[in-house]
Design a protein around this motif. Structure first.
Motif, PDB file in Angstrom:
ATOM      1  N   ARG A 122     -11.061 -18.813   7.984  1.00 42.89           N
ATOM      2  CA  ARG A 122     -11.011 -20.279   7.988  1.00 42.89           C
ATOM      3  C   ARG A 122     -10.526 -20.805   9.334  1.00 42.89           C
ATOM      4  O   ARG A 122     -10.977 -21.851   9.800  1.00 42.89           O
ATOM      5  N   LEU A 123      -9.628 -20.052   9.980  1.00 46.08           N
ATOM      6  CA  LEU A 123      -9.091 -20.463  11.287  1.00 46.08           C
ATOM      7  C   LEU A 123      -9.990 -20.048  12.443  1.00 46.08           C
ATOM      8  O   LEU A 123      -9.743 -20.438  13.584  1.00 46.08           O
ATOM      9  N   GLY A 124     -11.012 -19.247  12.149  1.00 39.40           N
ATOM     10  CA  GLY A 124     -11.841 -18.725  13.232  1.00 39.40           C
ATOM     11  C   GLY A 124     -11.108 -17.702  14.083  1.00 39.40           C
ATOM     12  O   GLY A 124     -11.452 -17.488  15.256  1.00 39.40           O
ATOM     13  N   ASP A 125     -10.102 -17.062  13.484  1.00 41.98           N
ATOM     14  CA  ASP A 125      -9.277 -16.073  14.199  1.00 41.98           C
ATOM     15  C   ASP A 125      -9.916 -14.700  14.035  1.00 41.98           C
ATOM     16  O   ASP A 125      -9.624 -13.968  13.097  1.00 41.98           O
ATOM     17  N   ARG A 126     -10.805 -14.323  14.971  1.00 38.82           N
ATOM     18  CA  ARG A 126     -11.544 -13.064  14.831  1.00 38.82           C
ATOM     19  C   ARG A 126     -10.623 -11.834  14.909  1.00 38.82           C
ATOM     20  O   ARG A 126     -10.811 -10.891  14.130  1.00 38.82           O
ATOM     21  N   PRO A 127      -9.628 -11.805  15.822  1.00 41.62           N
ATOM     22  CA  PRO A 127      -8.703 -10.655  15.787  1.00 41.62           C
ATOM     23  C   PRO A 127      -7.980 -10.542  14.447  1.00 41.62           C
ATOM     24  O   PRO A 127      -7.779  -9.438  13.933  1.00 41.62           O
ATOM     25  N   GLY A 128      -7.596 -11.679  13.872  1.00 42.07           N
ATOM     26  CA  GLY A 128      -6.945 -11.642  12.560  1.00 42.07           C
ATOM     27  C   GLY A 128      -7.884 -11.142  11.483  1.00 42.07           C
ATOM     28  O   GLY A 128      -7.482 -10.415  10.562  1.00 42.07           O
ATOM     29  N   VAL A 129      -9.182 -11.535  11.586  1.00 37.95           N
ATOM     30  CA  VAL A 129     -10.178 -11.034  10.643  1.00 37.95           C
ATOM     31  C   VAL A 129     -10.275  -9.514  10.751  1.00 37.95           C
ATOM     32  O   VAL A 129     -10.339  -8.800   9.740  1.00 37.95           O
ATOM     33  N   SER A 130     -10.242  -9.002  11.986  1.00 40.89           N
ATOM     34  CA  SER A 130     -10.333  -7.550  12.190  1.00 40.89           C
ATOM     35  C   SER A 130      -9.146  -6.831  11.550  1.00 40.89           C
ATOM     36  O   SER A 130      -9.318  -5.793  10.895  1.00 40.89           O
TER      37      SER A 130
ATOM     38  N   ARG B 188       0.828  -1.203   0.000  1.00 42.02           N
ATOM     39  CA  ARG B 188       0.000   0.000   0.000  1.00 42.02           C
ATOM     40  C   ARG B 188       0.863   1.253   0.000  1.00 42.02           C
ATOM     41  O   ARG B 188       0.606   2.212  -0.732  1.00 42.02           O
ATOM     42  N   HIS B 189       1.916   1.258   0.813  1.00 37.70           N
ATOM     43  CA  HIS B 189       2.798   2.419   0.872  1.00 37.70           C
ATOM     44  C   HIS B 189       3.544   2.622  -0.446  1.00 37.70           C
ATOM     45  O   HIS B 189       3.957   3.748  -0.756  1.00 37.70           O
ATOM     46  N   LEU B 190       3.735   1.552  -1.197  1.00 40.97           N
ATOM     47  CA  LEU B 190       4.385   1.668  -2.505  1.00 40.97           C
ATOM     48  C   LEU B 190       3.405   2.068  -3.599  1.00 40.97           C
ATOM     49  O   LEU B 190       3.787   2.204  -4.761  1.00 40.97           O
ATOM     50  N   GLY B 191       2.145   2.242  -3.232  1.00 42.63           N
ATOM     51  CA  GLY B 191       1.146   2.615  -4.223  1.00 42.63           C
ATOM     52  C   GLY B 191       0.661   1.442  -5.048  1.00 42.63           C
ATOM     53  O   GLY B 191      -0.032   1.637  -6.045  1.00 42.63           O
ATOM     54  N   ARG B 192       0.966   0.233  -4.624  1.00 41.98           N
ATOM     55  CA  ARG B 192       0.533  -0.963  -5.350  1.00 41.98           C
ATOM     56  C   ARG B 192      -0.799  -1.437  -4.742  1.00 41.98           C
ATOM     57  O   ARG B 192      -0.891  -2.480  -4.091  1.00 41.98           O
ATOM     58  N   TYR B 193      -1.844  -0.656  -4.955  1.00 40.34           N
ATOM     59  CA  TYR B 193      -3.112  -0.883  -4.262  1.00 40.34           C
ATOM     60  C   TYR B 193      -3.792  -2.197  -4.634  1.00 40.34           C
ATOM     61  O   TYR B 193      -4.287  -2.911  -3.747  1.00 40.34           O
ATOM     62  N   PRO B 194      -3.841  -2.586  -5.920  1.00 39.13           N
ATOM     63  CA  PRO B 194      -4.456  -3.892  -6.225  1.00 39.13           C
ATOM     64  C   PRO B 194      -3.733  -5.049  -5.542  1.00 39.13           C
ATOM     65  O   PRO B 194      -4.371  -5.971  -5.026  1.00 39.13           O
ATOM     66  N   ASP B 195      -2.409  -5.010  -5.543  1.00 37.55           N
ATOM     67  CA  ASP B 195      -1.646  -6.073  -4.880  1.00 37.55           C
ATOM     68  C   ASP B 195      -1.903  -6.066  -3.382  1.00 37.55           C
ATOM     69  O   ASP B 195      -1.987  -7.125  -2.734  1.00 37.55           O
ATOM     70  N   ALA B 196      -2.000  -4.864  -2.807  1.00 30.99           N
ATOM     71  CA  ALA B 196      -2.265  -4.759  -1.370  1.00 30.99           C
ATOM     72  C   ALA B 196      -3.628  -5.343  -1.032  1.00 30.99           C
ATOM     73  O   ALA B 196      -3.788  -6.088  -0.047  1.00 30.99           O
ATOM     74  N   LEU B 197      -4.622  -5.020  -1.839  1.00 29.81           N
ATOM     75  CA  LEU B 197      -5.961  -5.578  -1.604  1.00 29.81           C
ATOM     76  C   LEU B 197      -5.942  -7.101  -1.684  1.00 29.81           C
ATOM     77  O   LEU B 197      -6.543  -7.793  -0.852  1.00 29.81           O
ATOM     78  N   ALA B 198      -5.242  -7.632  -2.687  1.00 35.13           N
ATOM     79  CA  ALA B 198      -5.182  -9.087  -2.841  1.00 35.13           C
ATOM     80  C   ALA B 198      -4.534  -9.743  -1.622  1.00 35.13           C
ATOM     81  O   ALA B 198      -5.004 -10.778  -1.135  1.00 35.13           O
ATOM     82  N   ALA B 199      -3.465  -9.143  -1.112  1.00 34.43           N
ATOM     83  CA  ALA B 199      -2.780  -9.709   0.059  1.00 34.43           C
ATOM     84  C   ALA B 199      -3.681  -9.647   1.290  1.00 34.43           C
ATOM     85  O   ALA B 199      -3.747 -10.608   2.080  1.00 34.43           O
ATOM     86  N   HIS B 200      -4.376  -8.516   1.505  1.00 37.70           N
ATOM     87  CA  HIS B 200      -5.299  -8.418   2.642  1.00 37.70           C
ATOM     88  C   HIS B 200      -6.428  -9.451   2.519  1.00 37.70           C
ATOM     89  O   HIS B 200      -6.834 -10.067   3.520  1.00 37.70           O
ATOM     90  N   ARG B 201      -6.932  -9.657   1.299  1.00 37.66           N
ATOM     91  CA  ARG B 201      -8.032 -10.617   1.123  1.00 37.66           C
ATOM     92  C   ARG B 201      -7.588 -12.043   1.409  1.00 37.66           C
ATOM     93  O   ARG B 201      -8.344 -12.838   1.983  1.00 37.66           O
ATOM     94  N   ARG B 202      -6.336 -12.370   0.997  1.00 39.35           N
ATOM     95  CA  ARG B 202      -5.822 -13.704   1.325  1.00 39.35           C
ATOM     96  C   ARG B 202      -5.715 -13.877   2.839  1.00 39.35           C
ATOM     97  O   ARG B 202      -6.060 -14.934   3.388  1.00 39.35           O
ATOM     98  N   ALA B 203      -5.238 -12.833   3.519  1.00 43.62           N
ATOM     99  CA  ALA B 203      -5.134 -12.894   4.976  1.00 43.62           C
ATOM    100  C   ALA B 203      -6.513 -13.020   5.613  1.00 43.62           C
ATOM    101  O   ALA B 203      -6.701 -13.762   6.587  1.00 43.62           O
ATOM    102  N   LEU B 204      -7.491 -12.297   5.052  1.00 44.80           N
ATOM    103  CA  LEU B 204      -8.856 -12.363   5.585  1.00 44.80           C
ATOM    104  C   LEU B 204      -9.433 -13.762   5.438  1.00 44.80           C
ATOM    105  O   LEU B 204     -10.028 -14.313   6.383  1.00 44.80           O
ATOM    106  N   GLU B 205      -9.228 -14.350   4.270  1.00 42.72           N
ATOM    107  CA  GLU B 205      -9.741 -15.697   4.031  1.00 42.72           C
ATOM    108  C   GLU B 205      -9.115 -16.699   5.006  1.00 42.72           C
ATOM    109  O   GLU B 205      -9.808 -17.551   5.573  1.00 42.72           O
TER     110      GLU B 205
END
Length: 937
Positions: A688-696, A667-684
């Motif tokens: 899946r782990l039921g890790d609510r703090p991680g989801v937040s 995100r700081h490098l201005g690579r917003y699509p890549d940043a979104l993809a990485a956040h979405r992978r982390a969210l998924e």
């Protein structure tokens, strides 16, 4: 002015050299005391300043950026010299030779002795002394050439003789003297000058005169009158002197030295087996050839045979263009542009370039000059045959020393009376006549005078080293035998330390790092390092201000690792490396983290390759530091490795956390699509782990990127979802972080009351939980919201409280940002002088701290204030600097905002083409980011 104390003279000289510029106290301390200043350095510096003022130097003032000596109304000799020299060059270039000659004479008449001769040496003093000396030599040559053009050869000869008294090895001066004498009807004296030059070069360097002197000599002997020299005045440019110290007791290589002196192609490659002395020969010759390259000597160790640590062409080019005088803000980001700038800087110069430890032609080609005049000397274990496909290359192959030379080298460490010639010859043979092995043996002879040479030879014979040392096809074995000799003389504790160092990723280390590996104190580790350094098994560096750093030579590192694998159980090696990784994880001081950055990167790479948990623990521990220090590209690599390693190990929660850190860097490098993809992978993964703090965490990241893209509705959905989770889990720090982001979002949507409420709730949490750093951060954000409500006085109070907290924390980054905000609020209140002072202070803090993102923001804001004040030149200068920095660090959103505001500034000035150009650039970047152009605060 009588100043008897050396430190007073040194301080005054430093301030004069930087006249009318604020010099940070930290730089003055570094210049006065070097890498090991006393604890009382700051107090002593203040005392020295006070004593200078009492001695009559009353124009020293304290500025936000440091101490400043005002000399605007005072003439300094060196400035007057440079001014006259510049005038002379202008007159000479315009064909007004008589006026030019008089100006050259008046410039040179200012010289009395060596400049700064009674000032203690420091990096700045040495560099300035070299620079001024080079300018004087250039002035003498140009003056002599101008006199020659006027037919005043006798006067030119007199000036050249005076210069040669100080520079008897300068062949350019001798050539001009011979021409002046021959053209004034004194060929006999011209031939005597040649003889004098030949004696000086022979006695000092063991060399014959160069081709130019020899050709002049031949012309004069034939009764021909040589043509005059013509010169083009050279601009005032830095003259780099980067050659490392010459090797003490250099022996042999007479044939190769003669070949280096002979006329040759622009590029020379010295090749040979490891340890044969390639670098030593290159450095030894370079010291003697330096006068033939008056525009400087560049040197870099390319570390080509350590693939993961090899210096890239871009890194080498970056260092070289800076050394050649290109200002940091003008260093191009693109490698092709950087190479072009490098070739441009070398054009018309005579520079010697030494490229040490090259791996292949691809590492060399971008570093070759584009025009004749410079010389390139390359050392490599390989012959670099491919280099000859596109360049005229001479290759000098090195073989081991002769027996006589090898014995001479060893005899330098032990008096001939204590060992027979046969014993020394036998030891030389057991070392394979290899210079590296010979020098290690010589160090032992010098360090253990009670041990006989026969005992050394017996040890080698007993272990069968003769055969190993003589294997030309196995250089590792040849050097390892010599290393064994050194290793066996160590104490058991020093041997253990040496083996541990072979396990360090990256090969560089400090005493605390070794202490962690040995599970001991830094003082004891330092004692081991002193012993290893005395045995020439490690090298030390002192370019880091906080802690002496050491490194192992490539082959010594391989040897140390070999010894560890042979002598230590796998469990012992693994535990030692784990303690080192734990120490890396535990680091918190920003300066230490900066110094260890390359080691941390190497550690993460090693951990990922060997499936160690440090692969994800290290990047997670230092994610914030990497972000604050703008190490964003390295952060991307480290977090990518972390995510992959954690996933492979089944550590899915750690993989998700690494993914969020990766997204932040993207995100700081201005690579917003890549940043979104990485956040979405982390969210998924977190869901899946039921890790609510991680989801937040992932939802906050997605919301942040969506907001930056101007997708405020989607951002709000994600952030409110995160808020619900934080309130359910009771994680107050996460809750405060989400509230802060919602406050920023509300402000962007113009819902200022909501923004204030969100920030105030976050502020209450941070104050109650004692999180001072986040308290200061929220105070800044709340101040911005109050400003936009038109409540500038309240905003100013909030910024000042944030500034106070950041100073208590010692957060220079936070201090710079808060000072900037204080300045902006003061400007809104019409308190322009105070505003300007705070904005300048914020800029100085960011520069001192190396915070380039903050520096760009401060430059941008200063430019806006200067524009409002009608100070056009300063406004444009700061806008342009903000553009350069934001382009360099990849801050595309910031770059768009600066283009936008610079376009508005040009429009206000009535310069519509420039305004349109910058507004179009802003619109293009905003569109590329998927953003709607926004207005400035």
């Amino acid at each position: 002015m009588p100043l008897t104390a050396p430190k007073q003279r040194a301080l005054l000289a430093l301030l004069v050299l930087c006249a009318d510029q604020a010099v940070p106290a930290t730089r003055l301390v570094d210049e006065l005391w070097g890498a090991t200043p006393p604890r009382s350095a700051d107090t002593t510096l203040y005392s020295l300043i006070s004593r200078l003022r009492r001695a009559g130097v009353e124009s020293i003032v304290r500025e936000p950026g440091g101490y400043l000596l005002r000399l605007r109304d005072t003439t300094v000799d060196v400035q007057l010299f440079q001014h006259r020299l510049e005038q002379a060059r202008v007159m000479a270039g315009g064909g007004r030779s008589e006026v030019a000659a008089e100006l050259y004479r008046r410039a040179l008449s200012l010289w009395r002795a060596t400049p700064l001769a009674d000032v203690p040496a420091s990096p700045l003093v040495i560099a300035e002394r070299d620079r001024i000396g080079a300018l004087r030599l250039a002035a003498v040559e140009e003056y002599a050439d101008t006199l020659a053009a006027l037919g005043r050869h006798t006067a030119g000869a007199a000036e050249l003789r005076r210069a040669l008294a100080d520079h008897p090895l300068n062949e350019s001066l001798w050539a001009r003297l011979m021409r002046a004498l021959a053209r004034s009807g004194q060929p006999g004296q011209a031939l005597e000058a040649y003889d004098a030059a030949r004696r000086a070069l022979g006695e000092e360097l063991g060399l014959e005169p160069g081709a130019e002197l020899r050709n002049l000599h031949a012309h004069i002997l034939r009764g021909e009158t040589p043509a005059p020299t013509t010169t083009t005045a050279r601009p005032d440019r830095p003259v780099p002197r980067q050659i490392p110290p010459d090797l003490a007791g250099f022996v042999g290589r007479a044939e190769q030295l003669r070949e280096l002196w002979s006329a040759a192609p622009q590029v020379t490659v010295i090749s040979g087996m490891p340890g044969v002395g390639k670098s030593a020969l290159a450095v030894h010759w370079a010291h003697r050839a330096a006068t033939r390259y008056p525009d400087g000597q560049l040197f870099i160790d390319l570390r080509g045979h350590r693939p993961r640590q090899a210096v890239t062409p871009r890194q080498a080019l970056d260092r070289f263009v800076r050394a050649l005088g290109l200002p940091p803000e003008r260093v191009p980001a693109d490698e092709d542009d950087l190479a072009a700038a490098y070739r441009t800087l070398l054009a018309g110069r005579r520079v010697l370039i030494i490229l040490d430890n090259a791996a292949d032609p691809g590492q060399i080609r971008p570093l070759l000059p584009g025009q004749p005049g410079c010389a390139v000397l390359v050392t490599s274990r390989n012959r670099l045959t491919g280099l000859a496909l596109r360049h005229d290359v001479r290759v000098i192959g090195l073989t081991p020393l002769t027996e006589t030379e090898a014995v001479t080298l060893l005899t330098g460490a032990r008096s001939p009376e204590t060992a027979s010639e046969g014993e020394m010859a036998e030891l030389a043979r057991q070392c394979g006549h290899l210079p590296l092995a010979l020098r290690i043996a010589a160090a032992h002879l010098a360090d253990t005078p009670t041990r006989s040479v026969a005992r050394f030879v017996a040890d080698l014979t007993e272990r069968g080293r003769i055969h190993g040392l003589r294997l030309p096809g196995d250089p590792g074995a040849a050097v390892a035998a010599a290393f064994d000799l050194s290793y066996r003389t160590l104490t058991p504790g020093d041997r253990t330390a040496f083996r541990r160092l072979g396990l360090v990723p990256g090969g560089e280390f400090t005493a605390p790092a070794l202490a962690a590996m040995l599970d001991t104190t830094p003082a004891r580790a330092r004692a081991h390092l002193d012993a290893l350094r005395a045995a020439n098994l490690i090298e030390s560096r002192r370019d880091a201000p906080d802690e002496e750093r050491y490194r192992l030579h490539d082959l010594l590192r391989d040897y140390a690792r070999h010894r560890a694998e042979k002598e230590d159980a796998a469990a012992v090696r693994e535990a030692s490396l784990a303690r080192l990784m734990d120490w890396y994880v535990s680091l918190t001081e920003p300066d230490r983290l900066n110094a260890e950055h390359e080691s941390l990167l190497a550690a993460v790479r090693h951990a990922a390759a060997h499936r160690l948990d440090a692969a994800w623990r290290l990047p997670a521990a230092h994610a914030r530091h990497l972000e604050l220090r703008q190490r964003l590209r390295d952060a991307v690599e480290m977090h990518t490795l972390a995510a992959g390693a954690a996933t492979a190990a089944g550590r899915h929660a750690d993989a998700a956390a690494a993914g969020d850190h990766l997204a932040t860097a993207l995100r700081h490098l201005g690579r917003y699509p890549d940043a979104l993809a990485a956040h979405r992978r982390a969210l998924e993964t977190s869901r899946r782990l039921g890790d609510r703090p991680g989801v937040s965490v992932a939802l906050r990241g997605i919301g942040t990127v969506r907001a930056m893209l101007g997708h405020y509705g989607e951002a709000q959905v994600h952030l409110r979802h995160a808020l619900n989770i934080d309130e359910d889990t009771g994680d107050e720090q996460a809750l405060a972080a989400t509230l802060t982001l919602l406050g920023l979002l509300a402000r962007n949507l113009g819902r200022l009351e909501e923004a204030v409420a969100r920030h105030e709730r976050a502020l209450e949490i941070h104050r109650r939980t004692g999180n001072t750093a986040e308290t200061a951060r929220v105070l800044n954000n709340l101040g911005v919201a109050r400003e936009e409500q038109g409540r500038h006085t309240e905003a100013l109070d909030l910024y000042r409280e944030a500034l106070r907290l950041y100073r208590e924390l010692g957060s220079r980054k936070g201090e710079g940002r808060a000072a900037n905000n204080v300045g902006l609020a003061l400007a809104k209140l019409g308190r322009i002088d105070e505003a300007l002072g705070h904005l300048l202070h914020g800029l100085a803090v960011h520069r001192d701290n190396g915070d380039r993102r903050g520096e760009a923001e401060a430059c941008h804001d200063l430019a806006g204030l200067y524009h409002l004040l009608g100070r056009r030149a300063q406004a444009l200068e700061h806008f342009e600097r903000a553009l350069r920095i934001r382009a360099d660090i990849g801050d595309r959103r910031g770059l768009a905002e600066t283009h936008r505001d610079l376009g508005d500034a040009y429009a206000d000035l009535g310069e519509e083409p420039a305004a349109r150009r910058h507004r179009d650039a802003a619109a293009e970047i905003f569109a590329g980011l998927g953003l709607t152009p926004t207005r400035a605060r």
